[in-house]
Write a protein that holds these residues in place. Structure first.
Motif, PDB file in Angstrom:
ATOM      1  N   VAL A 111      54.425  24.490  24.624  1.00 59.22           N
ATOM      2  CA  VAL A 111      53.913  25.513  23.700  1.00 59.22           C
ATOM      3  C   VAL A 111      54.672  26.833  23.869  1.00 59.22           C
ATOM      4  O   VAL A 111      54.796  27.617  22.931  1.00 59.22           O
ATOM      5  CB  VAL A 111      52.392  25.693  23.923  1.00 59.22           C
ATOM      6  N   LYS A 112      55.190  27.066  25.075  1.00 58.73           N
ATOM      7  CA  LYS A 112      56.020  28.253  25.373  1.00 58.73           C
ATOM      8  C   LYS A 112      55.299  29.574  25.115  1.00 58.73           C
ATOM      9  O   LYS A 112      55.891  30.547  24.673  1.00 58.73           O
ATOM     10  CB  LYS A 112      57.327  28.214  24.565  1.00 58.73           C
ATOM     11  N   GLY A 113      54.000  29.565  25.370  1.00 61.89           N
ATOM     12  CA  GLY A 113      53.246  30.803  25.241  1.00 61.89           C
ATOM     13  C   GLY A 113      52.916  31.221  23.815  1.00 61.89           C
ATOM     14  O   GLY A 113      52.264  32.239  23.601  1.00 61.89           O
ATOM     15  N   ARG A 114      53.371  30.454  22.833  1.00 62.18           N
ATOM     16  CA  ARG A 114      53.088  30.799  21.432  1.00 62.18           C
ATOM     17  C   ARG A 114      51.665  30.379  21.073  1.00 62.18           C
ATOM     18  O   ARG A 114      51.258  29.264  21.401  1.00 62.18           O
ATOM     19  CB  ARG A 114      54.090  30.090  20.520  1.00 62.18           C
ATOM     20  N   PRO A 115      50.909  31.234  20.403  1.00 68.54           N
ATOM     21  CA  PRO A 115      49.566  30.825  19.976  1.00 68.54           C
ATOM     22  C   PRO A 115      49.641  29.617  19.044  1.00 68.54           C
ATOM     23  O   PRO A 115      50.470  29.566  18.143  1.00 68.54           O
ATOM     24  CB  PRO A 115      49.034  32.057  19.238  1.00 68.54           C
ATOM     25  N   VAL A 116      48.762  28.656  19.278  1.00 69.85           N
ATOM     26  CA  VAL A 116      48.714  27.441  18.453  1.00 69.85           C
ATOM     27  C   VAL A 116      47.833  27.711  17.239  1.00 69.85           C
ATOM     28  O   VAL A 116      46.767  28.319  17.350  1.00 69.85           O
ATOM     29  CB  VAL A 116      48.163  26.256  19.280  1.00 69.85           C
ATOM     30  N   ASP A 117      48.287  27.278  16.070  1.00 71.16           N
ATOM     31  CA  ASP A 117      47.512  27.479  14.841  1.00 71.16           C
ATOM     32  C   ASP A 117      46.446  26.410  14.651  1.00 71.16           C
ATOM     33  O   ASP A 117      45.318  26.718  14.258  1.00 71.16           O
ATOM     34  CB  ASP A 117      48.452  27.495  13.630  1.00 71.16           C
ATOM     35  N   VAL A 118      46.817  25.162  14.902  1.00 72.25           N
ATOM     36  CA  VAL A 118      45.869  24.057  14.707  1.00 72.25           C
ATOM     37  C   VAL A 118      46.092  23.010  15.804  1.00 72.25           C
ATOM     38  O   VAL A 118      47.240  22.664  16.113  1.00 72.25           O
ATOM     39  CB  VAL A 118      46.044  23.389  13.317  1.00 72.25           C
ATOM     40  N   VAL A 119      44.996  22.528  16.382  1.00 75.35           N
ATOM     41  CA  VAL A 119      45.028  21.375  17.286  1.00 75.35           C
ATOM     42  C   VAL A 119      44.334  20.229  16.564  1.00 75.35           C
ATOM     43  O   VAL A 119      43.198  20.382  16.089  1.00 75.35           O
ATOM     44  CB  VAL A 119      44.313  21.660  18.622  1.00 75.35           C
ATOM     45  N   VAL A 120      45.031  19.107  16.429  1.00 74.46           N
ATOM     46  CA  VAL A 120      44.421  17.919  15.822  1.00 74.46           C
ATOM     47  C   VAL A 120      44.351  16.828  16.887  1.00 74.46           C
ATOM     48  O   VAL A 120      45.311  16.606  17.617  1.00 74.46           O
ATOM     49  CB  VAL A 120      45.202  17.429  14.576  1.00 74.46           C
ATOM     50  N   SER A 121      43.196  16.199  16.988  1.00 73.26           N
ATOM     51  CA  SER A 121      43.001  15.200  18.038  1.00 73.26           C
ATOM     52  C   SER A 121      42.398  13.932  17.466  1.00 73.26           C
ATOM     53  O   SER A 121      41.268  13.932  16.972  1.00 73.26           O
ATOM     54  CB  SER A 121      42.088  15.748  19.144  1.00 73.26           C
ATOM     55  N   ASP A 122      43.170  12.856  17.543  1.00 71.92           N
ATOM     56  CA  ASP A 122      42.675  11.526  17.166  1.00 71.92           C
ATOM     57  C   ASP A 122      42.436  10.698  18.426  1.00 71.92           C
ATOM     58  O   ASP A 122      42.411   9.470  18.382  1.00 71.92           O
ATOM     59  CB  ASP A 122      43.693  10.842  16.237  1.00 71.92           C
ATOM     60  N   MET A 123      42.287  11.394  19.560  1.00 67.38           N
ATOM     61  CA  MET A 123      42.095  10.695  20.833  1.00 67.38           C
ATOM     62  C   MET A 123      40.769   9.940  20.831  1.00 67.38           C
ATOM     63  O   MET A 123      39.757  10.431  20.334  1.00 67.38           O
ATOM     64  CB  MET A 123      42.076  11.685  21.999  1.00 67.38           C
ATOM     65  N   ALA A 124      40.801   8.755  21.403  1.00 67.30           N
ATOM     66  CA  ALA A 124      39.578   7.980  21.597  1.00 67.30           C
ATOM     67  C   ALA A 124      39.780   7.094  22.826  1.00 67.30           C
ATOM     68  O   ALA A 124      40.867   6.553  23.030  1.00 67.30           O
ATOM     69  CB  ALA A 124      39.273   7.119  20.382  1.00 67.30           C
ATOM     70  N   PRO A 125      38.752   6.958  23.655  1.00 66.29           N
ATOM     71  CA  PRO A 125      38.886   6.086  24.822  1.00 66.29           C
ATOM     72  C   PRO A 125      38.780   4.624  24.413  1.00 66.29           C
ATOM     73  O   PRO A 125      38.336   4.302  23.301  1.00 66.29           O
ATOM     74  CB  PRO A 125      37.679   6.498  25.688  1.00 66.29           C
ATOM     75  N   ASN A 126      39.169   3.735  25.309  1.00 70.54           N
ATOM     76  CA  ASN A 126      38.873   2.320  25.102  1.00 70.54           C
ATOM     77  C   ASN A 126      37.369   2.137  25.289  1.00 70.54           C
ATOM     78  O   ASN A 126      36.823   2.459  26.345  1.00 70.54           O
ATOM     79  CB  ASN A 126      39.634   1.456  26.118  1.00 70.54           C
ATOM     80  N   LEU A 127      36.695   1.668  24.248  1.00 69.84           N
ATOM     81  CA  LEU A 127      35.241   1.572  24.296  1.00 69.84           C
ATOM     82  C   LEU A 127      34.799   0.272  24.962  1.00 69.84           C
ATOM     83  O   LEU A 127      35.359  -0.787  24.704  1.00 69.84           O
ATOM     84  CB  LEU A 127      34.671   1.658  22.876  1.00 69.84           C
TER      85      LEU A 127
END
Length: 206
Positions: A111-127
């Motif tokens: 990220v190099k210290g730059r503010p992030v505009d949007v975080v998108v997360s499609d993370m899911a554990p193995n259920l």
């Protein structure tokens, strides 16, 4: 049991092959139907704009990163997944487990210290199918995404994360409300009807 599993697998495969979004993804050159989930979320809420810095968590096989770069070619995208991902032009990819401090440190450095505009997360554990255990795993990933977003997002930034209706859902919504000015649940049409998945969007850090 094996016969039952084969029937379930056949039913899933039949649904998959006849899924209009799977056919659209093949036609449009996306790696997965998930691209249309992010498109629907963005069409509804207008989160993405040219020139942003976007972090894509749980990025493999890369459909969200593809969508981001295709629709906003000057967007900086940093993607992360525990699984390997074929390169997407213009996307910085980190392979590793988001739960590990060393991988998080790599992400901080990218990220190099730059503010992030949007975080998108499609993370899911193995259920596992054990509701209490699965809820804890899901909550843990959401908490990590929230922690990263609250540290790195610019004040008017947004977090989009996959969650599941069921045990622990209301607690996750409350966590979002503690962090964000606006909290919206959204289930895209491209998300299968029988799936418990939905997406929770937080906009504007408190």
């Amino acid at each position: 049991m094996a016969t039952k599993n084969r029937k379930v697998n056949r039913a899933w495969l039949n649904d998959h092959l006849n899924d209009p979004y799977v056919k659209m993804a093949q036609r449009d050159g996306y790696r997965a139907r998930a691209a249309y989930k992010l498109k629907e979320i963005n069409d509804a809420l207008g989160l993405l704009r040219p020139g942003q810095l976007v972090v894509d968590l749980g990025s493999a096989p890369g459909a969200w990163s593809q969508y981001l770069r295709r629709e906003y070619p000057d967007t900086t995208v940093i993607a992360l997944d525990i699984l390997p991902m074929e390169p997407v032009d213009g996307v910085t990819f980190i392979q590793g487990d988001f739960r590990e401090d060393g991988i998080l440190q790599q992400l901080h450095e990218a990220v190099k210290g730059r503010p992030v505009d949007v975080v998108v997360s499609d993370m899911a554990p193995n259920l596992s199918g054990i509701a209490s255990s699965d809820a804890a795993r899901i909550s843990h990933l959401v908490e990590l995404a929230l922690e990263f977003a609250s540290t790195h997002l610019q004040p008017r930034g947004a977090l989009v994360t996959k969650v599941f209706h069921g045990s622990g859902y209301s607690q996750i919504v409350e966590q979002f409300k503690r962090h964000f000015v606006t909290v919206k649940p959204l289930k895209p049409k491209s998300s299968r009807d029988r799936s418990a998945e939905t997406f929770l969007i937080g906009i504007g850090l408190k």
